[in-house]
Scaffold this motif. Structure first.
Motif, mmCIF file in Angstrom:
data_model
loop_
_atom_site.group_PDB
_atom_site.id
_atom_site.type_symbol
_atom_site.label_atom_id
_atom_site.label_comp_id
_atom_site.label_asym_id
_atom_site.label_seq_id
_atom_site.Cartn_x
_atom_site.Cartn_y
_atom_site.Cartn_z
ATOM 1 N N UNK A 68 0.827 -1.208 0.000
ATOM 2 C CA UNK A 68 0.000 0.000 0.000
ATOM 3 C C UNK A 68 0.861 1.258 0.000
ATOM 4 N N UNK A 69 1.891 1.270 0.848
ATOM 5 C CA UNK A 69 2.744 2.459 0.943
ATOM 6 C C UNK A 69 3.567 2.676 -0.319
ATOM 7 N N UNK A 70 3.989 1.596 -0.960
ATOM 8 C CA UNK A 70 4.876 1.735 -2.111
ATOM 9 C C UNK A 70 4.128 1.957 -3.420
ATOM 10 N N UNK A 71 2.943 1.361 -3.547
ATOM 11 C CA UNK A 71 2.254 1.390 -4.821
ATOM 12 C C UNK A 71 1.058 2.336 -4.868
ATOM 13 N N UNK A 72 0.533 2.706 -3.728
ATOM 14 C CA UNK A 72 -0.675 3.533 -3.725
ATOM 15 C C UNK A 72 -0.424 4.932 -3.159
ATOM 16 N N UNK A 76 8.031 -4.831 6.783
ATOM 17 C CA UNK A 76 7.500 -3.769 5.937
ATOM 18 C C UNK A 76 8.600 -3.053 5.167
ATOM 19 N N UNK A 77 9.675 -2.687 5.862
ATOM 20 C CA UNK A 77 10.744 -1.930 5.214
ATOM 21 C C UNK A 77 11.457 -2.767 4.158
ATOM 22 N N UNK A 78 11.738 -4.038 4.454
ATOM 23 C CA UNK A 78 12.406 -4.896 3.475
ATOM 24 C C UNK A 78 11.512 -5.165 2.271
ATOM 25 N N UNK A 79 10.213 -5.283 2.494
ATOM 26 C CA UNK A 79 9.290 -5.474 1.377
ATOM 27 C C UNK A 79 9.236 -4.233 0.503
ATOM 28 N N UNK A 80 9.210 -3.052 1.120
ATOM 29 C CA UNK A 80 9.227 -1.808 0.346
ATOM 30 C C UNK A 80 10.489 -1.701 -0.501
ATOM 31 N N UNK A 81 11.627 -2.034 0.105
ATOM 32 C CA UNK A 81 12.897 -1.971 -0.632
ATOM 33 C C UNK A 81 12.892 -2.948 -1.802
ATOM 34 N N UNK A 82 12.348 -4.150 -1.581
ATOM 35 C CA UNK A 82 12.284 -5.149 -2.650
ATOM 36 C C UNK A 82 11.379 -4.686 -3.787
ATOM 37 N N UNK A 83 10.258 -4.064 -3.441
ATOM 38 C CA UNK A 83 9.340 -3.573 -4.475
ATOM 39 C C UNK A 83 9.951 -2.412 -5.251
ATOM 40 N N UNK A 84 10.706 -1.555 -4.565
ATOM 41 C CA UNK A 84 11.340 -0.421 -5.237
ATOM 42 C C UNK A 84 12.432 -0.876 -6.203
ATOM 43 N N UNK A 104 -4.947 -4.822 -14.708
ATOM 44 C CA UNK A 104 -5.307 -3.930 -13.607
ATOM 45 C C UNK A 104 -4.121 -3.791 -12.660
ATOM 46 N N UNK A 105 -4.161 -2.784 -11.822
ATOM 47 C CA UNK A 105 -3.035 -2.539 -10.928
ATOM 48 C C UNK A 105 -2.841 -3.688 -9.952
#
Length: 283
Positions: A93-97, A151-159, A175-176
């Motif tokens: 949610x934080x990284x994509x929305x 959460x932080x490691x998932x955000x970094x992986x998505x980025x 779709x998204x």
């Protein structure tokens, strides 16, 4: 021959920095080997397989850590079942929305001392929610503690997933959510697993928060789900109690078991990651 533009001139500062980097790497490995080596040196001579299959009993004159091993695995599994969906979902949610104050609060959570988490878990989950000293109370408390890690490691992986992946999926009409589910998450699995590994290490190593929430009772479970509502001391709690009593032989045996469990969990996660990469390559 004169130096050409393609030739790199070796500077003293670069060589010094390179030497310092190598020294830091060797020092880190050396410290790790010393710690593990000392645990093996003190733990193996006094290790007995009966420690792993017995319970500590004055009546039967036996010493064992089987209940503590089971309680540790209980807390690891239950905590990850609670924290992983919330942590990974929040990171998506934080990284994509949208990025808002939630991102800041997760970073603040990472800096709170574990003893404060234990106090909160005891008062809220234990008293307000009437869960008392139980494995479930400890798991809920640790779930909050490891949320920033996952959460932080998932955000970094998505980025780290290339933007071209997103653009290609959206360009063909996906779709998204479909793009996130079928493109981003599979590509980010290795980074997400890294966060889960770090979280497992935090769970296994935690003791302060569990003293206030899960307690220190070491009994074998009689019911798989009913045991969640009973007090259960983990290996770290038992290690603390044995050290307080001066039983150093048993303490190093417990430390040896903890090292083996952590290494086993890391190897399992790495194996899952490699299998996923192989399957993704085949597709």
């Amino acid at each position: 021959m004169n130096n050409t533009i393609l030739e790199k001139k070796k500077r003293v500062s670069d060589q010094v920095l390179y030497a310092l980097i190598q020294l830091s790497s060797f020092l880190s490995i050396f410290i790790l080997l010393v710690i593990i080596g000392y645990i093996l040196y003190r733990g193996i001579p006094t290790f007995d397989f009966s420690y792993l299959v017995n319970t500590t009993s004055i009546i039967n004159d036996t010493v064992g850590i089987l209940p503590n091993i089971i309680n540790t695995l209980y807390i690891v599994i239950v905590t990850l079942l609670i924290a992983c969906p919330i942590g990974i979902g929040g990171a998506i949610y934080l990284n994509e929305y949208t990025k808002n104050i939630i991102s800041f609060t997760t970073e603040v959570l990472a800096g709170i001392p574990s003893i404060i988490y234990g106090l909160f878990g005891m008062l809220f989950f234990g008293s307000v929610c009437h869960l008392g000293f139980s494995i479930l109370t400890g798991s809920l408390t640790l779930a909050i503690m490891i949320l920033p890690i996952i959460s932080r490691n998932t955000q970094t992986a998505l980025e780290c997933v290339p933007k071209s992946y997103r653009e290609a999926a959206l360009g063909i009409g996906a779709t998204k959510w479909y793009m996130i589910r079928t493109v981003l998450l599979p590509s980010a699995i290795p980074g997400i697993l890294t966060g889960v590994i770090l979280a497992m290490g935090r769970i296994v190593a935690e003791s302060a928060a569990l003293l206030f929430t899960a307690g220190s009772v070491a009994i074998l479970p009689t019911n798989i789900f009913g045991h969640l509502l009973s007090s259960g001391g983990t290996l770290t709690i038992q290690l603390y109690l044995e050290m307080a009593k001066g039983n150093y032989e048993v303490s190093f045996v417990i430390a040896l078991v903890l090292v083996v469990i952590v290494l086993g969990l890391n190897m399992l996660a790495k194996w899952i990651s490699r299998r996923f990469d192989v399957n993704k390559g085949d597709n």
